[in-house]
Design an enzyme around this catalytic site. Structure first.
Site, PDB file in Angstrom:
ATOM      1  N   ILE A  95       0.896  -1.155   0.000  1.00 46.69           N
ATOM      2  CA  ILE A  95       0.000   0.000   0.000  1.00 46.69           C
ATOM      3  C   ILE A  95       0.928   1.197   0.000  1.00 46.69           C
ATOM      4  O   ILE A  95       1.681   1.408   0.949  1.00 46.69           O
ATOM      5  CB  ILE A  95      -0.919   0.085   1.238  1.00 46.69           C
ATOM      6  CG1 ILE A  95      -1.957  -1.028   1.262  1.00 46.69           C
ATOM      7  CG2 ILE A  95      -1.636   1.449   1.258  1.00 46.69           C
ATOM      8  CD1 ILE A  95      -2.920  -0.955   2.447  1.00 46.69           C
ATOM      9  N   GLY A 107      -4.705   6.025   1.815  1.00 49.84           N
ATOM     10  CA  GLY A 107      -4.242   4.735   2.324  1.00 49.84           C
ATOM     11  C   GLY A 107      -5.372   3.961   2.986  1.00 49.84           C
ATOM     12  O   GLY A 107      -5.476   2.740   2.838  1.00 49.84           O
ATOM     13  N   ASN A 134       9.947   1.862   9.462  1.00 49.39           N
ATOM     14  CA  ASN A 134       8.812   2.588   8.883  1.00 49.39           C
ATOM     15  C   ASN A 134       7.715   2.730   9.949  1.00 49.39           C
ATOM     16  O   ASN A 134       6.672   2.089   9.898  1.00 49.39           O
ATOM     17  CB  ASN A 134       8.284   1.867   7.646  1.00 49.39           C
ATOM     18  CG  ASN A 134       7.292   2.696   6.862  1.00 49.39           C
ATOM     19  OD1 ASN A 134       6.827   3.742   7.316  1.00 49.39           O
ATOM     20  ND2 ASN A 134       6.946   2.209   5.678  1.00 49.39           N
ATOM     21  N   TYR A 141      -1.065   0.559  10.527  1.00 46.90           N
ATOM     22  CA  TYR A 141      -1.577  -0.806  10.629  1.00 46.90           C
ATOM     23  C   TYR A 141      -2.070  -1.121  12.039  1.00 46.90           C
ATOM     24  O   TYR A 141      -3.106  -1.768  12.209  1.00 46.90           O
ATOM     25  CB  TYR A 141      -0.530  -1.810  10.152  1.00 46.90           C
ATOM     26  CG  TYR A 141      -0.285  -1.697   8.664  1.00 46.90           C
ATOM     27  CD1 TYR A 141      -1.322  -1.871   7.753  1.00 46.90           C
ATOM     28  CD2 TYR A 141       0.973  -1.384   8.166  1.00 46.90           C
ATOM     29  CE1 TYR A 141      -1.121  -1.743   6.390  1.00 46.90           C
ATOM     30  CE2 TYR A 141       1.185  -1.252   6.796  1.00 46.90           C
ATOM     31  CZ  TYR A 141       0.136  -1.435   5.924  1.00 46.90           C
ATOM     32  OH  TYR A 141       0.335  -1.306   4.575  1.00 46.90           O
ATOM     33  N   LYS A 143      -3.317   1.019  14.149  1.00 43.45           N
ATOM     34  CA  LYS A 143      -4.572   1.765  14.266  1.00 43.45           C
ATOM     35  C   LYS A 143      -5.721   0.979  13.632  1.00 43.45           C
ATOM     36  O   LYS A 143      -6.865   1.062  14.072  1.00 43.45           O
ATOM     37  CB  LYS A 143      -4.417   3.133  13.595  1.00 43.45           C
ATOM     38  CG  LYS A 143      -5.666   3.997  13.590  1.00 43.45           C
ATOM     39  CD  LYS A 143      -5.443   5.278  12.828  1.00 43.45           C
ATOM     40  CE  LYS A 143      -5.602   4.972  11.363  1.00 43.45           C
ATOM     41  NZ  LYS A 143      -5.728   6.062  10.463  1.00 43.45           N
TER      42      LYS A 143
END
Length: 170
Positions: A95, A107, A134, A141, A143
């Site tokens: 993504i 996103g 990152n 992710y 969240k």
């Protein structure tokens, strides 16, 4: 308004462009130019992307604003998954969103498309790998309900990097 649509071979050059741009934007400040250039040349050349687009068990989607591609998604099922190759799972391999369109729910729209595809295919969970450096993606992710379950090595040029493997039960 952002539109998410499945792409085809007719979109190959646009896919190459958005793949290269977003990967460079995301990682170039944390890696050597040589490693980045080698990875982009190997992973996002037209022949490689065409092969991925032709794989029955992979799907690509663009996020578009009018006619401009601002992000994309790649998902893998079955044997196309890079590691866990169980039929009850689906991999979100990529993504990516252009920096100028981040924090505009692009996103999130791509993520929601991935989850709906997994449900349509009868999957019980979605998994992915995200680079340990990152933190922005990790936060995104987490969240969205992902939890870390393992690690694996991702090779970028001559640099062995650690990816956190994350999973979401659906």
């Amino acid at each position: 308004m952002i539109r998410v649509r499945k792409i085809s071979l007719a979109d190959l050059e646009k896919l190459q462009d958005i793949s290269s741009k977003t990967f460079m934007e995301t990682f170039e400040s944390l890696n050597t130019k040589e490693n980045m250039d080698n990875y982009v040349r190997k992973s996002f050349n037209l022949q490689q992307l065409e092969s991925e687009l032709n794989n029955y068990y992979s799907e690509f989607y663009f996020a578009e604003l009018d006619t401009q591609v601002v992000g994309y998604l790649k998902i893998n099922f079955g044997t196309a998954q890079t590691e866990i190759k169980e039929n009850k799972g689906m991999e979100i391999e990529r993504i990516y969103v252009l920096n100028s369109y981040q924090k505009k729910r692009v996103g999130q729209l791509l993520f929601e498309k991935a989850i709906s595809s997994a449900k349509e295919k009868g999957c019980n969970y979605v998994w992915l790998g995200v680079w340990e450096k990152n933190t922005k993606a990790q936060h995104f992710y987490k969240k969205n309900g992902f939890v870390e379950f393992d690690q694996h090595i991702f090779v970028l040029g001559n640099d062995k990097q650690t990816d956190l493997m994350m999973k979401l039960e659906i």
